[in-house]
Scaffold this active site. Structure first.
Site, short mmCIF file in Angstrom:
data_model
loop_
_atom_site.label_atom_id
_atom_site.label_comp_id
_atom_site.label_asym_id
_atom_site.label_seq_id
_atom_site.Cartn_x
_atom_site.Cartn_y
_atom_site.Cartn_z
CG HIS A 13 -2.13 -1.18 1.17
ND1 HIS A 13 -2.50 -1.94 2.09
CD2 HIS A 13 -2.70 -1.68 0.08
CE1 HIS A 13 -3.50 -2.50 1.59
NE2 HIS A 13 -3.42 -2.57 0.42
CG ASP A 31 -16.25 -3.25 -14.90
OD1 ASP A 31 -16.51 -4.15 -15.83
OD2 ASP A 31 -15.11 -3.06 -14.66
CG ASP A 85 -5.27 -2.47 -4.52
OD1 ASP A 85 -5.62 -2.21 -3.48
OD2 ASP A 85 -4.38 -3.50 -4.98
N PRO A 100 -13.16 -11.07 -12.43
CG PRO A 100 -13.99 -10.21 -10.48
CD PRO A 100 -13.49 -11.50 -11.00
#
Ligand code: SAM
Length: 285
Positions: free
Chosen positions: A65, A141, A159, A166
């Site tokens: 992160h 999406d 990320d 997906p």
């Protein structure tokens, strides 16, 4: 951990796998988009896995992160509007909001269940980030969002999960073209690009797809212990060829001004992390 303790076996690769003792399964569900499990492990703390791939652990999440967030934002130097695609656990959001210079963060996450379950079972990752007045969470999406939005951003951070399920649409040329469309001049795109030692083809694939739309595309690396197979590649794209070569002294000034306390990121590491080992460099063609 007794011998009846169940184990989570990562199913990312056909011939090798890492396993984690599931000392306590906190949550397991097939959401509308993916198979979601959160469990406790004595070494990694709480672990989130989606469709059989480790996504984030409370023990080592700071590495990924910090590097996915501070490298583009400090390289840019004047980022005000940030777009996060994916990032449901909230770690990128938390690190982005630490930059007081950032005025707004839009996060487009396809699966509300990931946000809700991470807030419930891994609250240390997002903290209060979703309640920050600069945060705008869009459940959609990401590929569709960047194709349709009229908004413009200084930094786009993708990320995502790996290019399966997906997440697959977030590795397409159309997606990168639309990321370029939503970036302001001198904008920077970074993305999760897998572990070169085991997913080198993904580096070549995304490099070829991104370079059609950006003057400068490359990668930088970070060592994320729970991403099996060695250091991880983070994709980079910008039309500003100097953006990935900001001098360390400038980065140090920006880092000090931002008053960031980090556990992995340093200006020196930032200045050096675009230097790829030869075998990874050979993939960038
Ligand atoms: N740091 C992790 C990694 O490097 O693999 C990724 C963490 S984050 C949990 C990945 C997020 O991407 C998930 O919350 C998933 O729901 C989201 N995602 C996958 N496909 C997406 C899409 N098409 N649009 C938006 N979010 C998506």
């Amino acid at each position: 951990m007794g011998d009846e303790t169940p184990w989570f076996k990562e199913t990312l690769y056909p011939a090798v796998a890492q396993s984690f003792a599931m000392d306590r399964v906190l949550f397991r569900e097939r959401s509308a988009h993916q198979d979601l499990v959160i469990f406790e492990n004595a070494i990694y703390g709480r672990v989130l896995a989606l469709d059989g791939a480790v996504q984030v652990t409370t023990r080592d999440e700071f590495v990924y992160h910090e590097m996915m967030t501070h490298v583009p934002i400090l390289a840019h130097g004047k980022a005000k509007r940030v777009l996060i695609v994916g990032g449901g656990d909230g770690g990128i959001l938390r690190e982005t909001l630490r930059h007081k210079s950032v005025a707004s963060v839009t996060m487009v996450e396809i699966d509300r269940a990931v946000v809700d379950m991470c807030l419930k079972w891994m609250p240390s990752i997002a903290g209060k980030s979703f309640a920050d007045k600069r945060t705008r969470l869009v459940i959609a999406d990401g590929a569709k969002y960047v194709a349709e939005t009229a908004e413009k951003f200084d930094v786009v951070i993708v990320d995502s999960t790996d290019p399966q399920g997906p997440g697959e649409v977030l590795f397409t040329e159309a997606f990168y073209r639309n990321c370029k469309r939503v970036l302001k001049p001198k904008g920077i795109l970074v993305n999760q690009n897998g572990v070169p030692f085991l997913q080198g083809d993904e580096m070549t694939m995304t490099y070829r797809r991104r370079r059609k739309h950006f003057a400068h595309t490359s990668f930088y690396v970070a060592a994320v212990p729970s991403y099996y197979g060695g250091f991880m590649a983070l994709g980079w794209a910008s039309d500003d060829p100097k953006a990935h070569r900001v001098p360390e002294a400038t980065l140090a000034k920006r880092f000090a001004a931002a008053k960031l306390k980090t556990r992995y990121y340093t200006p020196g590491l930032h200045a050096g992390c675009f230097g790829l080992p030869a075998f990874a460099q050979a993939r960038v063609k």
